[in-house]
Design a protein around this motif. Sequence first.
Motif, short mmCIF file in Angstrom:
data_model
loop_
_atom_site.label_atom_id
_atom_site.label_comp_id
_atom_site.label_asym_id
_atom_site.label_seq_id
_atom_site.Cartn_x
_atom_site.Cartn_y
_atom_site.Cartn_z
N GLU A 11 38.57 95.22 91.26
CA GLU A 11 38.96 96.78 90.45
C GLU A 11 38.51 96.08 89.06
O GLU A 11 38.94 95.19 88.69
CB GLU A 11 40.36 96.86 90.71
CG GLU A 11 40.68 97.53 92.20
CD GLU A 11 41.95 97.97 92.20
OE1 GLU A 11 42.35 99.12 92.70
OE2 GLU A 11 42.81 97.14 91.90
N LEU A 12 37.86 97.02 88.54
CA LEU A 12 37.43 97.13 87.04
C LEU A 12 37.98 98.32 86.01
O LEU A 12 37.59 99.55 86.55
CB LEU A 12 35.86 96.99 86.77
CG LEU A 12 34.94 96.85 85.41
CD1 LEU A 12 35.47 95.65 85.01
CD2 LEU A 12 33.81 97.04 85.76
N ALA A 13 38.70 97.98 85.10
CA ALA A 13 39.08 98.84 84.22
C ALA A 13 37.95 99.36 83.28
O ALA A 13 37.18 98.57 82.63
CB ALA A 13 40.26 98.36 83.35
N LEU A 14 37.76 100.56 83.29
CA LEU A 14 36.80 101.22 82.37
C LEU A 14 37.21 101.60 81.25
O LEU A 14 36.39 101.60 80.13
CB LEU A 14 35.93 102.32 83.32
CG LEU A 14 35.50 102.24 84.55
CD1 LEU A 14 34.75 103.56 85.22
CD2 LEU A 14 34.31 100.76 84.34
N GLY A 15 38.64 102.04 81.01
CA GLY A 15 39.07 102.49 79.69
C GLY A 15 39.86 103.55 79.81
O GLY A 15 40.05 104.19 80.98
N ASP A 16 40.59 103.79 78.66
CA ASP A 16 41.48 105.20 78.54
C ASP A 16 41.06 106.43 78.38
O ASP A 16 39.79 106.40 77.99
CB ASP A 16 42.55 104.74 77.35
CG ASP A 16 43.49 103.58 77.73
OD1 ASP A 16 43.49 103.24 78.60
OD2 ASP A 16 44.11 103.11 76.68
N TYR A 17 41.55 107.36 79.18
CA TYR A 17 41.12 108.53 78.93
C TYR A 17 41.43 109.01 77.46
O TYR A 17 42.63 108.72 76.95
CB TYR A 17 41.82 109.73 80.13
CG TYR A 17 41.79 111.00 79.67
CD1 TYR A 17 40.68 111.55 79.85
CD2 TYR A 17 42.75 111.75 79.10
CE1 TYR A 17 40.31 112.93 79.54
CE2 TYR A 17 42.65 113.21 78.94
CZ TYR A 17 41.30 113.86 79.03
OH TYR A 17 41.17 115.07 78.78
N GLY A 18 40.58 109.91 76.95
CA GLY A 18 40.90 110.37 75.49
C GLY A 18 39.77 109.66 74.75
O GLY A 18 38.70 110.55 74.40
#
Length: 404
Positions: free
Chosen positions: A55-62
């Motif tokens: 699982e890879l975090a892509l970034g925050d919504y916004g």
Amino acid sequence: MKLSKRSIERLRYDGDGKEPVRYSDTEIRGLSLRIYPSGRKKFWLRYRVDGRRRELALGDYGPLTPEQARSMALEKMGGVAQGQDPLEEIQRDKQRGTINDLAKAYIDGHAKPNKRSWKTDEARLEKYVKPAIGNLKPASVSRQDISRLHQKIGVTNGKPYEANRVLALVRFMLNKGQEWGHVPEGHPNPCRLITPFEEKARTRFLGDSEIMRLQKAVAAEDSIYFRGAIWLYLLTGLRKLEVLRLGRSEIADWDRGLVILRMSKSKKKGPDVRSFGEAALAVLRVLPEVDGNEFFFPSTRSKSGHMMGFRKRWNKVRAAAGLEDVVIHDLRRTVGSRMASGGESMKIVASVLGQASSRIAEEHYAHLSPSPVQDAANRYGDLLVKVAGVDPAKAVSGEDSNDD
């Protein structure tokens, strides 16, 4: 659901207050949005490599829109299809360190073992490169970063030649970094499309009257070491730091004028052996020796133990002599041009100046007896003394050259 701005804005956290709630995208398999108890919304990508779920975090919504997250997910999944693991690549990138780390690896792993002038590289990295891009990851350095650095040195600081040297150094260092794993394989070098400043070969050297004016201005200075350094430049053609770093133990044979430079900037292979004429040796003999310091030009201020420069004195002297356009390296050119015009062969001139040449010429220099080289240095020294109208050793020591 399809993750869109409208659908995401409607979503609210409705979990147990401890774990995030996950919403999968119907467009890109593995892409999801997690909503945390705090209300934070973040895009994630789930994939498999060698049977392992990752699982890879892509970034925050916004800051990251659904379209951008979808594009990133497609790019990462393309790498996965080729056997790559995006998460491992991120971890490797963290281990690669910064430009500061690469600079240290370059100095220790390449410059020190292979370059006599490694201290020049180190000084340029410390003065220009580290303050500008030192904290950046090598892979994140952009062409704009390099262009700004190049322009600042060349235009703002007015040093176009130095800017080109720094550009070449950073280009080479980043190439070595890719070879060593500090830069991802295949990553484009940001220096490659930067156009160097135009350089014109400098041909300035001193004429007879200019040498006389210079020696009179130098004689008025109160530092015997400064006077000695200028005369040594004029008599030997050594480079600036080759003079200032010159140690007493480097005089291998006073009678024959043999000198073996430890800190030479010459690109010749093997020991850098020079021959000094008697006039140059006489200057060295009158320089006071400082206990515990083996340098001919000692300093209590520098960590190195030797003088590093004398810009204020030099500017004062050349102004007094009406030679504002003359730089220290022009004194080296004066040696070469006057020896050549005096009939010395190019091989002898190159040997006196410690210049590298073709392989055949290097083989010839290796078997060259020091005697004709010292003879040439002596002839040149006699010529310079005649032009200057003063004995260098007496001028340096402060004695009246007319008192015999």
